[in-house]
Design a protein around this motif. Sequence first.
Motif, short mmCIF file in Angstrom:
data_model
loop_
_atom_site.label_atom_id
_atom_site.label_comp_id
_atom_site.label_asym_id
_atom_site.label_seq_id
_atom_site.Cartn_x
_atom_site.Cartn_y
_atom_site.Cartn_z
N LYS A 109 -1.84 -19.62 15.24
CA LYS A 109 -0.91 -19.32 14.15
C LYS A 109 -0.73 -20.52 13.23
N ASP A 110 -0.59 -21.69 13.84
CA ASP A 110 -0.44 -22.91 13.04
C ASP A 110 -1.67 -23.16 12.19
N ALA A 111 -2.85 -22.91 12.77
CA ALA A 111 -4.09 -23.11 12.02
C ALA A 111 -4.17 -22.15 10.84
N THR A 112 -3.79 -20.89 11.06
CA THR A 112 -3.80 -19.91 9.97
C THR A 112 -2.79 -20.28 8.90
N ARG A 113 -1.60 -20.68 9.33
CA ARG A 113 -0.56 -21.08 8.37
C ARG A 113 -1.04 -22.25 7.51
N ARG A 114 -1.68 -23.20 8.14
CA ARG A 114 -2.15 -24.38 7.41
C ARG A 114 -3.29 -23.99 6.45
N LEU A 115 -4.19 -23.12 6.91
CA LEU A 115 -5.29 -22.67 6.06
C LEU A 115 -4.75 -22.00 4.81
N LEU A 116 -3.78 -21.12 4.98
CA LEU A 116 -3.21 -20.41 3.83
C LEU A 116 -2.54 -21.38 2.87
N ALA A 117 -1.78 -22.32 3.41
CA ALA A 117 -1.07 -23.28 2.56
C ALA A 117 -2.05 -24.16 1.79
N LEU A 118 -3.06 -24.68 2.47
CA LEU A 118 -4.02 -25.56 1.80
C LEU A 118 -4.85 -24.80 0.76
N THR A 119 -5.18 -23.55 1.08
CA THR A 119 -5.90 -22.73 0.10
C THR A 119 -5.05 -22.53 -1.15
N ALA A 120 -3.77 -22.23 -0.92
CA ALA A 120 -2.87 -22.01 -2.05
C ALA A 120 -2.70 -23.29 -2.88
N ALA A 171 -8.63 -16.96 0.95
CA ALA A 171 -8.55 -17.36 2.36
C ALA A 171 -9.20 -16.35 3.29
N GLY A 172 -9.55 -15.19 2.76
CA GLY A 172 -10.21 -14.18 3.58
C GLY A 172 -9.27 -13.39 4.46
N VAL A 173 -8.02 -13.20 3.99
CA VAL A 173 -7.04 -12.41 4.75
C VAL A 173 -6.40 -11.41 3.80
N SER A 174 -5.55 -10.56 4.35
CA SER A 174 -4.84 -9.59 3.52
C SER A 174 -3.58 -10.23 2.92
N LYS A 175 -3.09 -9.63 1.86
CA LYS A 175 -1.83 -10.09 1.25
C LYS A 175 -0.68 -9.99 2.26
N LYS A 176 -0.70 -8.93 3.08
CA LYS A 176 0.33 -8.76 4.09
C LYS A 176 0.31 -9.92 5.08
N THR A 177 -0.87 -10.41 5.42
CA THR A 177 -0.96 -11.54 6.35
C THR A 177 -0.28 -12.78 5.77
N VAL A 178 -0.48 -13.01 4.47
CA VAL A 178 0.17 -14.16 3.84
C VAL A 178 1.68 -14.05 3.99
N PHE A 179 2.23 -12.86 3.72
CA PHE A 179 3.68 -12.70 3.81
C PHE A 179 4.18 -12.65 5.25
N ASN A 180 3.29 -12.43 6.20
CA ASN A 180 3.69 -12.56 7.61
C ASN A 180 3.99 -14.01 7.96
N TYR A 181 3.35 -14.93 7.24
CA TYR A 181 3.52 -16.36 7.51
C TYR A 181 4.48 -17.04 6.54
N PHE A 182 4.57 -16.51 5.33
CA PHE A 182 5.40 -17.14 4.31
C PHE A 182 6.25 -16.08 3.63
N ALA A 183 7.57 -16.25 3.70
CA ALA A 183 8.48 -15.23 3.18
C ALA A 183 8.35 -15.08 1.67
N VAL A 184 8.13 -16.18 0.96
CA VAL A 184 7.99 -16.14 -0.49
C VAL A 184 6.81 -17.01 -0.90
N LYS A 185 6.31 -16.79 -2.09
CA LYS A 185 5.15 -17.53 -2.59
C LYS A 185 5.40 -19.04 -2.57
N GLU A 186 6.61 -19.46 -2.93
CA GLU A 186 6.92 -20.88 -3.00
C GLU A 186 6.75 -21.59 -1.67
N ASP A 187 6.92 -20.86 -0.57
CA ASP A 187 6.80 -21.49 0.75
C ASP A 187 5.37 -21.89 1.09
N LEU A 188 4.41 -21.37 0.35
CA LEU A 188 3.03 -21.82 0.54
C LEU A 188 2.91 -23.32 0.22
#
Length: 221
Positions: free
Chosen positions: A12-23, A44-61
């Motif tokens: 989960k941490d790896a996915t969260r970091r991948l999404l943040a760094l991509t953003a 990042a190769g994931v769904s939009k829903k996956t992004v929001f599973n990890y980050f409540a709002v866009k700014e949190d990326l």
Amino acid sequence: MNEPLGLRERKKDATRRLLALTAIDLFEERGFDAVSVAEVAETAGVSKKTVFNYFAVKEDLVLGFGKHHIAEPAAVVRGRAPGTTPLEAVRDHLLTALAERQPMAGLSDDPLVLRIRRLVESSPALAVREMHYQEQSRELLARALIEEGASELSARLIAAQLLSVRHVLAGENFRRLSAGATPEELYPEAVANTEHAFAWLRRGFGDLLRRPEEAEEPGKG
């Protein structure tokens, strides 16, 4: 068989970091407002829903790396040693953060930290969201002060002053880093500035909410 909890959390941490760094890469290239969450997900190769599973709002990326600091001042005040005031606890915590070159003190030259700070300064939406998190931090600190006997108004005034001073000091440190100074060069001045600022506050706060010293056990002393 279920995966060990530690492995799941690392994934989960790896996915969260991948999404943040991509953003962050996309935001730097095109600007925060010009990039959608859907585009971050696609890159990042994931769904939009996956992004929001990890980050409540866009700014949190961008801001998610530091969200754990929101409750920190309140925890510092609640956990302070006997004989100390909230002001002393927050000051000492900031001095420790400076010595450890923590990002929250503005004295970290970690490339990712600098990238995040520049994004926040270049984006009104990120700056507003950061202010929202600062307000949450003030509210939590005020509650901790109310628990110790401060009136609601006094608690809000104290929390606002303590965290505003901390914010200004960190901002000055980051400004100097951005101008080319190194953390090692800045450290002595950053410590002196912190001591100076909290000495000013001490004149107004005095011994307010000083925690009593622990009573000696019977038969000792």
